[in-house]
Design an enzyme around this catalytic site. Structure first.
Site, PDB file in Angstrom:
ATOM      1  N   ALA A 316      -1.369  14.826  23.760  1.00 60.00           N
ATOM      2  CA  ALA A 316      -1.067  13.633  24.424  1.00 60.00           C
ATOM      3  C   ALA A 316      -1.861  14.587  26.032  1.00 60.00           C
ATOM      4  O   ALA A 316      -2.663  15.503  26.738  1.00 60.00           O
ATOM      5  CB  ALA A 316       0.785  13.830  25.286  1.00 60.00           C
ATOM      6  N   ILE A 319      -1.834  17.092  32.331  1.00 58.35           N
ATOM      7  CA  ILE A 319      -2.269  18.287  32.695  1.00 58.35           C
ATOM      8  C   ILE A 319      -1.610  19.002  31.785  1.00 58.35           C
ATOM      9  O   ILE A 319      -0.489  18.619  31.425  1.00 58.35           O
ATOM     10  CB  ILE A 319      -2.073  18.044  34.008  1.00 58.35           C
ATOM     11  CG1 ILE A 319      -2.716  17.454  34.597  1.00 58.35           C
ATOM     12  CG2 ILE A 319      -2.379  20.567  34.489  1.00 58.35           C
ATOM     13  CD1 ILE A 319      -2.901  17.957  36.203  1.00 58.35           C
ATOM     14  N   GLY A 321       0.407  21.308  30.337  1.00 57.92           N
ATOM     15  CA  GLY A 321       1.852  22.567  30.422  1.00 57.92           C
ATOM     16  C   GLY A 321       1.510  23.810  30.406  1.00 57.92           C
ATOM     17  O   GLY A 321       1.063  24.204  29.663  1.00 57.92           O
ATOM     18  N   LYS A 337       7.499  18.402  21.885  1.00 60.41           N
ATOM     19  CA  LYS A 337       7.242  18.970  22.834  1.00 60.41           C
ATOM     20  C   LYS A 337       7.309  20.102  21.770  1.00 60.41           C
ATOM     21  O   LYS A 337       9.270  20.102  21.644  1.00 60.41           O
ATOM     22  CB  LYS A 337       8.024  18.300  23.888  1.00 60.41           C
ATOM     23  CG  LYS A 337       7.649  16.660  24.853  1.00 60.41           C
ATOM     24  CD  LYS A 337       8.138  17.062  25.865  1.00 60.41           C
ATOM     25  CE  LYS A 337       8.391  17.255  26.926  1.00 60.41           C
ATOM     26  NZ  LYS A 337       9.007  16.859  28.347  1.00 60.41           N
ATOM     27  N   ASP A 372      15.873  10.759  27.748  1.00 57.68           N
ATOM     28  CA  ASP A 372      16.492  11.531  26.330  1.00 57.68           C
ATOM     29  C   ASP A 372      15.654  11.906  25.644  1.00 57.68           C
ATOM     30  O   ASP A 372      14.685  11.722  25.635  1.00 57.68           O
ATOM     31  CB  ASP A 372      17.693  10.270  26.163  1.00 57.68           C
ATOM     32  CG  ASP A 372      18.408  11.240  25.052  1.00 57.68           C
ATOM     33  OD1 ASP A 372      19.238  11.735  25.197  1.00 57.68           O
ATOM     34  OD2 ASP A 372      19.526  10.123  24.441  1.00 57.68           O
TER      35      ASP A 372
END
Length: 576
Positions: A316, A319, A321, A337, A372
């Protein structure tokens, strides 16, 4: 136990616990009108949290029963294949059979670990699209145009009795009449075919109750929403909403689920799908509280999109993570994620602690400012659709979650979340006016979360996203805390030479100490809007303001996060 007896036991167990779940779900939902009438907002919030927890509880009870009694069979695909056939026949007449199918899937996924999505033993493509059609007359009240506008509005008010005196019923009626005349009757002439329909079920959330309806006029349906509030002096109509963008936002992924009594879920979703524009079926199931089935419908939508697209999954934008590895399919508005195996300093938490933060968000009032998520285990991606650079990134950062098997990339645990433009990237490319609006929204997001007892922790712009409606949403939860657990301080003033030129803070700093004066150093990097942000949100940098919010929360004050502009309220200064 013979296999036939085992199948019968499994079906009966799953059916029983599903029915127990639905009974409890409806019982908790049915408390919402009572809490609204009593203005018992803390009970309303706690009731919402209780309802969110019960699904997993009933699945767990069912799985434990199956493990205890059917251990030789529950990891047999043939066993579950036959169980699915018989279960499907048993639930075929249910008005909520799509929810029953999802419950079956939830049980088998827990009882049969590492089972991939298998159409023979699970309900993969059934769901909403295969629900039976039911008569719709019982779903809503109907009001013919021959009654005239005054009578229609009076009858609507009469049909929805909240059991509480009105602040000013006649004034409410005239507010609504005026709104309809200004928005609808200036554009369309009613005919004998014009009719108004309002759902019989009231939608409760936070401190409000909502009526949802539509009027057939000008050859099309005109939807509307009427919010009611219950203030110290009685119930009153707060506004009347016709703008489809506002209505879509009220059903947003950043809002908590409604408490609404639903007899036939697919019928309710079908009505909402025709009224609330830009919302997909899975989002509407989420909105009415059936988030587990919303997750199922999302997965079906994902499979269809995967089959109809050709692009590759990629890292994605934004920056990288320190806690999460995030990737996406460019043609699909979702991000995936994964919690990393190891966190780079200064992050010093565990994977389980991060999962607890996401759980906290799932149970909390998101006040329109937190995204959500859906949590998945053993999510399969076709390897030929995955960019090799993404595979390498996953290997390097979340290898413990990765399995490559049968030309598939399998992720053992992940979250899905709506994709947004990271605020830091948005600010790099947007116009000056859009940047001013964005930084105002950014500050509003932080303050509204604080009023709901959430402190974001890491408030860097990279942790916030911008939606299509240019609303700023927080989406990185690894450092969130309850606001009331933080200690907001003014920075001590240096008084000596050593203190003034010290290379590190010369005063003691405890774990939860926060110095709002320091926020200016990192919150906004874009020079042409920095001063505007500092002035517009000067309270952000004042420790006393944060302490004041803490005191209000500790005293029991509960925020009502309006899901529509304050400017359209009929009585903007009325208490709630």
């Amino acid at each position: 136990m013979t296999i036939n007896k085992a199948i019968e036991y499994a079906i009966n167990s799953i059916t029983l616990e599903f029915e127990n779940y639905i009974y409890k779900f409806n019982e908790l939902t049915g408390l919402a009108p009572k809490f609204f009438a009593e203005r018992n907002w803390s009970a309303m919030h706690e009731n919402q949290r209780r309802r969110l927890r019960i699904y997993k509880d009933f699945v767990r009870v069912c799985v434990l029963s199956l493990e205890e009694n059917l251990k030789p069979h529950i990891e047999s695909k043939e066993f579950w294949k036959e169980a699915k056939i018989q279960y499907s026949a048993n639930i075929s007449a249910r008005k909520d059979k799509e929810l029953a199918e999802t419950f079956f899937n939830s049980v088998i996924r827990k009882a049969y670990p590492n089972l991939e999505i298998n159409e023979n033993v699970m309900f993969v493509h059934e769901g909403y699209d295969t629900c039976d059609l039911h008569p719709v007359d019982s779903l809503y009240h109907s009001y013919p145009s021959s009654w005239g506008l005054q009578k229609i509005i009076r009858k609507i008010i009469e049909d929805f009795d909240f059991g509480v005196p009105y602040l000013s019923k006649e004034e409410d009626i005239q507010y609504l009449v005026k709104a309809v005349r200004e928005v609808i009757l200036t554009r369309y002439e009613p005919t004998q075919d014009t009719i108004t329909q309002v759902l019989k079920s009231v939608f409760y959330r936070n401190k409000a109750a909502y009526l949802i309806g539509r009027t057939r006029v000008g050859g099309k349906w005109m939807p509307f929403i009427i919010p009611f509030l219950n203030g110290p002096s009685g119930v009153y109509v707060d506004t009347m909403i016709f703008d489809p963008r506002i209505m879509a936002h009220m059903f947003s992924f950043s809002r908590s689920y409604f408490m609404v009594e639903v007899e036939i879920p697919s019928l309710m979703v079908s009505f909402l799908n025709a009224v609330i524009s830009h919302k997909q079926v899975h989002e509407l199931y989420n909105a009415i509280g059936f988030n587990k089935h919303g997750k199922t419908e999302f997965y079906r939508d994902f499979l269809i999109h995967l089959n109809e697209s050709k692009d590759q999954f990629t890292i994605a934008e934004g920056i990288l993570g320190m806690v999460m590895t995030v990737f996406t399919l460019p043609s699909y508005n979702i991000v995936f994620k994964l919690i990393k195996d190891h966190f780079e300093p200064p992050k010093n938490m565990t994977r389980q602690e991060v999962r607890e933060k996401y759980k906290l968000v799932s149970l909390h009032d998101r006040v329109g400012r937190m995204a959500d998520t859906h949590e998945f285990e053993n999510f399969h991606f076709p390897l030929d659709r995955v960019d090799p650079r993404l595979v390498e990134e996953v290997r390097n950062t979340t290898n413990s979650l990765l399995v490559i098997k049968d030309n598939k990339m399998i992720i053992k645990h992940l979250y899905t979340e709506r994709r947004m433009i990271p605020l830091n990237i948005y600010l790099e490319h947007c116009s000056h006016e859009d940047a001013k609006q964005a930084v105002e929204e950014y500050g509003n997001s932080i303050l509204q979360l604080a009023q709901a007892n959430i402190f974001p922790g890491d408030m860097m712009t990279k942790n916030f996203g911008v939606t299509r409606q240019k609303r700023v949403i927080f989406y990185d939860y690894d450092e969130i805390e309850f606001l009331t657990d933080m200690n907001f301080r003014w920075k001590p003033k240096a008084e000596t030479y050593e203190q003034i030129y010290a290379s590190s803070p010369w005063y003691d700093i405890a774990k939860n100490d926060v110095f709002p004066e320091d926020f200016k150093r990192f919150m906004i990097g874009r020079a042409d809007v920095k001063e505007h942000f500092w002035e517009y949100h000067k309270d952000l940098f004042n420790p006393d303001h944060w302490v004041e919010m803490q005191n209000k929360i500790r005293s029991g004050e509960i925020l009502h996060a309006f899901p529509y502009p304050i400017a359209i309220r009929f009585r903007p200064n009325e208490e709630i």
